[in-house]
Design a protein around this motif. Structure first.
Motif, PDB file in Angstrom:
ATOM      1  N   VAL A  28       0.869  -1.179   0.000  1.00 52.64           N
ATOM      2  CA  VAL A  28       0.000   0.000   0.000  1.00 52.64           C
ATOM      3  C   VAL A  28       0.903   1.225   0.000  1.00 52.64           C
ATOM      4  O   VAL A  28       1.818   1.327   0.821  1.00 52.64           O
ATOM      5  N   VAL A  29       0.635   2.146  -0.930  1.00 55.17           N
ATOM      6  CA  VAL A  29       1.503   3.309  -1.107  1.00 55.17           C
ATOM      7  C   VAL A  29       0.666   4.576  -1.215  1.00 55.17           C
ATOM      8  O   VAL A  29      -0.313   4.606  -1.964  1.00 55.17           O
ATOM      9  N   ARG A  30       1.070   5.618  -0.483  1.00 55.82           N
ATOM     10  CA  ARG A  30       0.516   6.956  -0.705  1.00 55.82           C
ATOM     11  C   ARG A  30       1.593   7.738  -1.444  1.00 55.82           C
ATOM     12  O   ARG A  30       2.671   8.005  -0.909  1.00 55.82           O
ATOM     13  N   ASP A  31       1.290   8.072  -2.713  1.00 57.79           N
ATOM     14  CA  ASP A  31       2.302   8.752  -3.521  1.00 57.79           C
ATOM     15  C   ASP A  31       2.376  10.240  -3.168  1.00 57.79           C
ATOM     16  O   ASP A  31       1.632  10.733  -2.316  1.00 57.79           O
ATOM     17  N   SER A  32       3.277  10.947  -3.819  1.00 60.84           N
ATOM     18  CA  SER A  32       3.521  12.351  -3.478  1.00 60.84           C
ATOM     19  C   SER A  32       2.332  13.257  -3.770  1.00 60.84           C
ATOM     20  O   SER A  32       2.258  14.367  -3.247  1.00 60.84           O
ATOM     21  N   THR A  33       1.360  12.781  -4.569  1.00 61.77           N
ATOM     22  CA  THR A  33       0.157  13.571  -4.830  1.00 61.77           C
ATOM     23  C   THR A  33      -0.930  13.278  -3.795  1.00 61.77           C
ATOM     24  O   THR A  33      -1.981  13.908  -3.811  1.00 61.77           O
ATOM     25  N   GLY A  34      -0.691  12.291  -2.924  1.00 61.39           N
ATOM     26  CA  GLY A  34      -1.667  11.926  -1.906  1.00 61.39           C
ATOM     27  C   GLY A  34      -2.551  10.764  -2.291  1.00 61.39           C
ATOM     28  O   GLY A  34      -3.351  10.288  -1.488  1.00 61.39           O
ATOM     29  N   THR A  35      -2.417  10.276  -3.521  1.00 63.47           N
ATOM     30  CA  THR A  35      -3.207   9.139  -3.981  1.00 63.47           C
ATOM     31  C   THR A  35      -2.706   7.858  -3.325  1.00 63.47           C
ATOM     32  O   THR A  35      -1.498   7.628  -3.238  1.00 63.47           O
ATOM     33  N   VAL A  36      -3.645   7.024  -2.869  1.00 65.76           N
ATOM     34  CA  VAL A  36      -3.285   5.747  -2.253  1.00 65.76           C
ATOM     35  C   VAL A  36      -3.469   4.634  -3.278  1.00 65.76           C
ATOM     36  O   VAL A  36      -4.503   4.541  -3.933  1.00 65.76           O
ATOM     37  N   HIS A  37      -2.446   3.811  -3.419  1.00 66.32           N
ATOM     38  CA  HIS A  37      -2.440   2.693  -4.359  1.00 66.32           C
ATOM     39  C   HIS A  37      -2.230   1.388  -3.595  1.00 66.32           C
ATOM     40  O   HIS A  37      -1.625   1.387  -2.520  1.00 66.32           O
ATOM     41  N   ALA A  38      -2.670   0.278  -4.198  1.00 61.99           N
ATOM     42  CA  ALA A  38      -2.418  -1.050  -3.630  1.00 61.99           C
ATOM     43  C   ALA A  38      -2.087  -2.005  -4.767  1.00 61.99           C
ATOM     44  O   ALA A  38      -2.877  -2.173  -5.694  1.00 61.99           O
ATOM     45  N   ILE A  39      -0.885  -2.576  -4.716  1.00 66.04           N
ATOM     46  CA  ILE A  39      -0.466  -3.550  -5.725  1.00 66.04           C
ATOM     47  C   ILE A  39       0.103  -4.772  -5.018  1.00 66.04           C
ATOM     48  O   ILE A  39       0.469  -4.711  -3.845  1.00 66.04           O
ATOM     49  N   GLY A  40       0.181  -5.877  -5.755  1.00 64.46           N
ATOM     50  CA  GLY A  40       0.767  -7.087  -5.196  1.00 64.46           C
ATOM     51  C   GLY A  40       2.157  -6.805  -4.659  1.00 64.46           C
ATOM     52  O   GLY A  40       2.936  -6.086  -5.290  1.00 64.46           O
ATOM     53  N   ASP A  41       2.466  -7.357  -3.505  1.00 64.25           N
ATOM     54  CA  ASP A  41       3.728  -7.051  -2.826  1.00 64.25           C
ATOM     55  C   ASP A  41       4.904  -7.887  -3.316  1.00 64.25           C
ATOM     56  O   ASP A  41       6.036  -7.580  -2.991  1.00 64.25           O
ATOM     57  N   THR A  42       4.671  -8.902  -4.108  1.00 61.62           N
ATOM     58  CA  THR A  42       5.755  -9.802  -4.491  1.00 61.62           C
ATOM     59  C   THR A  42       6.224  -9.523  -5.905  1.00 61.62           C
ATOM     60  O   THR A  42       5.454  -9.626  -6.861  1.00 61.62           O
ATOM     61  N   CYS A  43       7.494  -9.164  -6.054  1.00 63.49           N
ATOM     62  CA  CYS A  43       8.080  -8.909  -7.372  1.00 63.49           C
ATOM     63  C   CYS A  43       7.962 -10.170  -8.221  1.00 63.49           C
ATOM     64  O   CYS A  43       8.254 -11.273  -7.753  1.00 63.49           O
ATOM     65  N   THR A  44       7.527  -9.996  -9.446  1.00 59.03           N
ATOM     66  CA  THR A  44       7.347 -11.151 -10.335  1.00 59.03           C
ATOM     67  C   THR A  44       8.664 -11.664 -10.894  1.00 59.03           C
ATOM     68  O   THR A  44       8.698 -12.714 -11.517  1.00 59.03           O
ATOM     69  N   HIS A  45       9.749 -10.970 -10.635  1.00 56.74           N
ATOM     70  CA  HIS A  45      11.041 -11.443 -11.107  1.00 56.74           C
ATOM     71  C   HIS A  45      11.741 -12.309 -10.072  1.00 56.74           C
ATOM     72  O   HIS A  45      12.323 -13.329 -10.408  1.00 56.74           O
ATOM     73  N   GLY A  46      11.689 -11.919  -8.792  1.00 60.83           N
ATOM     74  CA  GLY A  46      12.519 -12.617  -7.833  1.00 60.83           C
ATOM     75  C   GLY A  46      11.900 -12.939  -6.499  1.00 60.83           C
ATOM     76  O   GLY A  46      12.634 -13.162  -5.550  1.00 60.83           O
ATOM     77  N   ASP A  47      10.573 -12.946  -6.378  1.00 61.43           N
ATOM     78  CA  ASP A  47       9.920 -13.308  -5.125  1.00 61.43           C
ATOM     79  C   ASP A  47      10.432 -12.456  -3.962  1.00 61.43           C
ATOM     80  O   ASP A  47      10.755 -12.959  -2.890  1.00 61.43           O
ATOM     81  N   ILE A  48      10.521 -11.147  -4.202  1.00 60.64           N
ATOM     82  CA  ILE A  48      11.019 -10.178  -3.228  1.00 60.64           C
ATOM     83  C   ILE A  48       9.867  -9.257  -2.833  1.00 60.64           C
ATOM     84  O   ILE A  48       9.050  -8.885  -3.668  1.00 60.64           O
ATOM     85  N   SER A  49       9.798  -8.831  -1.580  1.00 62.26           N
ATOM     86  CA  SER A  49       8.765  -7.905  -1.125  1.00 62.26           C
ATOM     87  C   SER A  49       8.991  -6.527  -1.740  1.00 62.26           C
ATOM     88  O   SER A  49      10.021  -5.895  -1.518  1.00 62.26           O
ATOM     89  N   LEU A  50       8.015  -6.063  -2.508  1.00 70.84           N
ATOM     90  CA  LEU A  50       8.113  -4.733  -3.110  1.00 70.84           C
ATOM     91  C   LEU A  50       7.972  -3.637  -2.056  1.00 70.84           C
ATOM     92  O   LEU A  50       8.469  -2.521  -2.251  1.00 70.84           O
TER      93      LEU A  50
END
Length: 111
Positions: A28-50
């Motif tokens: 979960v991310v609040r970007d610099s404009t204040g918008t809140v986003h939610a994306i899958g936390d696992t990188c599809t390349h290396g099984d790493i927490s984004l």
């Protein structure tokens, strides 16, 4: 049905927070404009927490190999990742962040 994950005030601008919804890790991310986003936390390349990565503008970069993902679409913008991560609907109500645990279908994402 959306689930409350945190208060907006708990989100540090340009930093990701890892939450788990129905067994799925979500960044979960609040970007610099204040918008809140939610994306899958696992990188599809290396099984790493984004969520441990770097937020810049409207992207989240994997700390391990540098793949950047769009916060709006989940699509990778740089290699080595070439598969997208899921995107989740976010609602902010009364200062609280709610996320629908069902990923948004790819056809409903912005181009």
């Amino acid at each position: 049905m959306s689930e409350r994950v945190c208060a907006v005030d708990e989100l540090i601008v340009d930093q990701a927070l890892r939450v788990v919804l129905d067994g799925t890790a979500v960044a979960v991310v609040r970007d610099s404009t204040g918008t809140v986003h939610a994306i899958g936390d696992t990188c599809t390349h290396g099984d790493i927490s984004l969520a441990e990565g770097f937020v810049e503008d409207d992207t989240l970069e994997c700390w391990a190999h540098g793949s950047k993902f769009s916060l709006a679409t989940g699509r990778p913008l740089t290699l080595p990742a070439y598969q997208p991560v899921p995107v989740f609907r976010v609602t902010v109500t009364g200062g609280d962040v709610y996320i629908d645990p069902t990923p948004v279908p790819d056809g409903e994402l912005p181009a």
